[in-house]
Design a protein around this motif. Sequence first.
Motif, PDB file in Angstrom:
ATOM      1  N   UNK A  68       0.854  -1.185   0.000  1.00  0.00           N
ATOM      2  CA  UNK A  68       0.000   0.000   0.000  1.00  0.00           C
ATOM      3  C   UNK A  68       0.891   1.236   0.000  1.00  0.00           C
ATOM      4  N   UNK A  69       0.324   2.336  -0.472  1.00  0.00           N
ATOM      5  CA  UNK A  69       1.011   3.614  -0.383  1.00  0.00           C
ATOM      6  C   UNK A  69      -0.011   4.710  -0.177  1.00  0.00           C
ATOM      7  N   UNK A  70       0.448   5.846   0.339  1.00  0.00           N
ATOM      8  CA  UNK A  70      -0.447   6.963   0.567  1.00  0.00           C
ATOM      9  C   UNK A  70       0.278   8.254   0.226  1.00  0.00           C
ATOM     10  N   UNK A  71      -0.525   9.277  -0.102  1.00  0.00           N
ATOM     11  CA  UNK A  71       0.038  10.592  -0.404  1.00  0.00           C
ATOM     12  C   UNK A  71      -0.995  11.658  -0.050  1.00  0.00           C
ATOM     13  N   UNK A  72      -0.525  12.742   0.555  1.00  0.00           N
ATOM     14  CA  UNK A  72      -1.375  13.891   0.842  1.00  0.00           C
ATOM     15  C   UNK A  72      -1.459  14.724  -0.429  1.00  0.00           C
ATOM     16  N   UNK A  73      -2.647  14.845  -0.977  1.00  0.00           N
ATOM     17  CA  UNK A  73      -2.845  15.560  -2.233  1.00  0.00           C
ATOM     18  C   UNK A  73      -2.874  17.076  -2.008  1.00  0.00           C
ATOM     19  N   UNK A  74      -2.599  17.872  -3.039  1.00  0.00           N
ATOM     20  CA  UNK A  74      -2.609  19.330  -2.893  1.00  0.00           C
ATOM     21  C   UNK A  74      -3.955  19.899  -2.434  1.00  0.00           C
ATOM     22  N   UNK A  78      -6.295  12.780   1.559  1.00  0.00           N
ATOM     23  CA  UNK A  78      -5.273  11.746   1.644  1.00  0.00           C
ATOM     24  C   UNK A  78      -5.702  10.615   0.715  1.00  0.00           C
ATOM     25  N   UNK A  79      -4.858  10.255  -0.230  1.00  0.00           N
ATOM     26  CA  UNK A  79      -5.137   9.152  -1.144  1.00  0.00           C
ATOM     27  C   UNK A  79      -4.397   7.913  -0.647  1.00  0.00           C
ATOM     28  N   UNK A  80      -5.143   6.805  -0.462  1.00  0.00           N
ATOM     29  CA  UNK A  80      -4.551   5.535  -0.046  1.00  0.00           C
ATOM     30  C   UNK A  80      -4.817   4.504  -1.133  1.00  0.00           C
ATOM     31  N   UNK A  81      -3.772   3.779  -1.505  1.00  0.00           N
ATOM     32  CA  UNK A  81      -3.888   2.721  -2.505  1.00  0.00           C
ATOM     33  C   UNK A  81      -3.382   1.432  -1.868  1.00  0.00           C
ATOM     34  N   UNK A  82      -4.221   0.402  -1.883  1.00  0.00           N
ATOM     35  CA  UNK A  82      -3.852  -0.930  -1.414  1.00  0.00           C
ATOM     36  C   UNK A  82      -3.867  -1.839  -2.635  1.00  0.00           C
ATOM     37  N   UNK A  83      -2.813  -2.645  -2.805  1.00  0.00           N
ATOM     38  CA  UNK A  83      -2.719  -3.450  -4.019  1.00  0.00           C
ATOM     39  C   UNK A  83      -2.191  -4.846  -3.723  1.00  0.00           C
ATOM     40  N   UNK A  84      -2.477  -5.757  -4.654  1.00  0.00           N
ATOM     41  CA  UNK A  84      -1.950  -7.115  -4.615  1.00  0.00           C
ATOM     42  C   UNK A  84      -1.560  -7.532  -6.027  1.00  0.00           C
TER      43      UNK A  84
END
Length: 117
Positions: A68-74, A78-84
């Motif tokens: 997973x990764x996350x980033x604070x958008x402008x 907060x965008x969170x992506x969980x992947x497999x």
Amino acid sequence: MAFKIIALAALVAVVLARPENSPSYGYGATTPASGPAKYDFNYAVNDPPSGNDFGHQEARDGPNTQGSYFVLLPDGRLQRVTYTVNGDSGYVAEVVYEGEAQYPSTQRPYTPAPHYA
């Protein structure tokens, strides 16, 4: 005759100088040290003065990967992506946004142009 002796000596020197173990440029058989991939890592950055807030974590065991990764958008969300990734199934991701988008006002109060007499 001297020329033949010099030529023969040069040929012997070249043969003796040739390396016996020349490098191989192809791909060899798999060795025990290069088995299936297995790793786990993560990192995060949170620097409020600059507005940077992001991170990533991932774990892999053979053909199976999850992370997973996350980033604070402008816009403040907060965008969170969980992947497999399981074998040849491809990249499967779930994207979630937290918070409400905030847009600062760009309208400035009216200021009349200077008048010169």
